[in-house]
Design a protein around this motif. Sequence first.
Motif, PDB file in Angstrom:
ATOM      1  N   SER A 128       0.965  -1.653  -0.047  1.00 49.08           N
ATOM      2  CA  SER A 128      -0.153  -0.031  -0.036  1.00 49.08           C
ATOM      3  C   SER A 128       1.037   1.095   0.288  1.00 49.08           C
ATOM      4  O   SER A 128       1.663   0.965   0.475  1.00 49.08           O
ATOM      5  CB  SER A 128      -0.871   0.054   1.538  1.00 49.08           C
ATOM      6  OG  SER A 128      -0.285   0.175   2.579  1.00 49.08           O
ATOM      7  N   GLY A 129       0.569   2.161  -1.072  1.00 51.24           N
ATOM      8  CA  GLY A 129       1.348   3.446  -0.507  1.00 51.24           C
ATOM      9  C   GLY A 129       2.073   4.163  -1.879  1.00 51.24           C
ATOM     10  O   GLY A 129       1.857   2.846  -2.808  1.00 51.24           O
ATOM     11  N   LYS A 130       3.610   4.210  -1.689  1.00 54.64           N
ATOM     12  CA  LYS A 130       3.960   5.175  -2.772  1.00 54.64           C
ATOM     13  C   LYS A 130       4.989   5.429  -1.697  1.00 54.64           C
ATOM     14  O   LYS A 130       4.943   5.977  -1.152  1.00 54.64           O
ATOM     15  CB  LYS A 130       3.484   5.911  -3.486  1.00 54.64           C
ATOM     16  CG  LYS A 130       4.336   6.190  -4.945  1.00 54.64           C
ATOM     17  CD  LYS A 130       3.754   7.201  -6.136  1.00 54.64           C
ATOM     18  CE  LYS A 130       3.579   8.570  -5.144  1.00 54.64           C
ATOM     19  NZ  LYS A 130       2.867   9.361  -5.753  1.00 54.64           N
ATOM     20  N   LYS A 160      11.916   5.830   1.741  1.00 56.46           N
ATOM     21  CA  LYS A 160      10.942   6.865   1.445  1.00 56.46           C
ATOM     22  C   LYS A 160       9.569   7.174   1.092  1.00 56.46           C
ATOM     23  O   LYS A 160       9.319   6.309  -0.227  1.00 56.46           O
ATOM     24  CB  LYS A 160      11.497   8.201   0.863  1.00 56.46           C
ATOM     25  CG  LYS A 160      11.146   9.506   1.451  1.00 56.46           C
ATOM     26  CD  LYS A 160      11.569  10.756   1.522  1.00 56.46           C
ATOM     27  CE  LYS A 160      11.162  11.799   1.261  1.00 56.46           C
ATOM     28  NZ  LYS A 160      10.782  12.238   3.101  1.00 56.46           N
ATOM     29  N   ASN A 161       8.816   6.887   2.046  1.00 56.83           N
ATOM     30  CA  ASN A 161       7.222   7.184   1.812  1.00 56.83           C
ATOM     31  C   ASN A 161       6.999   8.382   1.570  1.00 56.83           C
ATOM     32  O   ASN A 161       7.278   9.803   1.484  1.00 56.83           O
ATOM     33  CB  ASN A 161       6.621   7.147   3.296  1.00 56.83           C
ATOM     34  CG  ASN A 161       4.879   7.133   2.619  1.00 56.83           C
ATOM     35  OD1 ASN A 161       4.680   7.298   1.883  1.00 56.83           O
ATOM     36  ND2 ASN A 161       4.530   6.362   3.940  1.00 56.83           N
ATOM     37  N   THR A 162       6.617   9.023  -0.256  1.00 58.21           N
ATOM     38  CA  THR A 162       6.652   9.438  -0.535  1.00 58.21           C
ATOM     39  C   THR A 162       4.833  10.350  -0.919  1.00 58.21           C
ATOM     40  O   THR A 162       4.609  11.323  -2.114  1.00 58.21           O
ATOM     41  CB  THR A 162       7.475   9.883  -2.415  1.00 58.21           C
ATOM     42  OG1 THR A 162       6.385   8.667  -3.008  1.00 58.21           O
ATOM     43  CG2 THR A 162       8.263   9.194  -2.322  1.00 58.21           C
ATOM     44  N   SER A 163       4.199   9.412   0.255  1.00 56.21           N
ATOM     45  CA  SER A 163       2.755   9.911   0.409  1.00 56.21           C
ATOM     46  C   SER A 163       2.203  10.592   1.602  1.00 56.21           C
ATOM     47  O   SER A 163       3.139  10.532   2.043  1.00 56.21           O
ATOM     48  CB  SER A 163       1.968   8.527  -0.483  1.00 56.21           C
ATOM     49  OG  SER A 163       2.073   7.550   0.827  1.00 56.21           O
ATOM     50  N   ASN A 164       1.104  10.567   1.363  1.00 57.24           N
ATOM     51  CA  ASN A 164       0.748  11.042   2.418  1.00 57.24           C
ATOM     52  C   ASN A 164      -1.015   9.982   3.676  1.00 57.24           C
ATOM     53  O   ASN A 164      -0.665  10.532   4.179  1.00 57.24           O
ATOM     54  CB  ASN A 164       0.023  12.424   2.023  1.00 57.24           C
ATOM     55  CG  ASN A 164      -1.156  11.574   1.529  1.00 57.24           C
ATOM     56  OD1 ASN A 164      -1.719  11.517   1.121  1.00 57.24           O
ATOM     57  ND2 ASN A 164      -1.964  13.441   1.255  1.00 57.24           N
TER      58      ASN A 164
END
Length: 178
Positions: A128-130, A160-164
């Motif tokens: 999940s996420g980006k 690195k998580n680049t999403s919110n």
Amino acid sequence: MDIGNRIKQLRSKNGLTLEELASRCELTKGFLSQLERNLTSPSIQTLEDITEALGTTMSQFFKEEVDEKVVFKSDDYFIDEQEEFTTFWIVPNAQKNQMEPIILEIKPNGTSNVIPPHEGEEFGYVLSGKITLNIANHKKLNVKKGETFYIRGSSEHFLKNTSNVVAKVIWVCNPPIF
């Protein structure tokens, strides 16, 4: 330990009849039959002769075979919560294995630990996420939900998580280094 059953298992595994094993050990077929049915007990010397004829040693003969655990549940996980990420070691004591799988949850705009160069390979699957896979020399690769990455460990790298939203990644390393 069921000595008689262990003798029978090894005899069968070696494709020997009672008669063949008796001949190799200079024992009678009847005596071996009684041993296998636990109706009598061998002397240590007789058991050494039998184990030798079966192609094993006394220590191997008495070594208990431990069923290796292959299914793990969430109760088995070890969880390490850090400020920017949480690591779930989903296979306990995986450092003794050839590969080490983890689930990594990275908070929005958070980063994983920096992985130094190492011999080996890594695989990741974004659940999940980006994330951005940051590899030394300023190489940045975007990986989103449903995508994978596969890299050699020869360069320093981190995620690195680049999403919110929280990003969740299955990350597998060979050999274990996490």
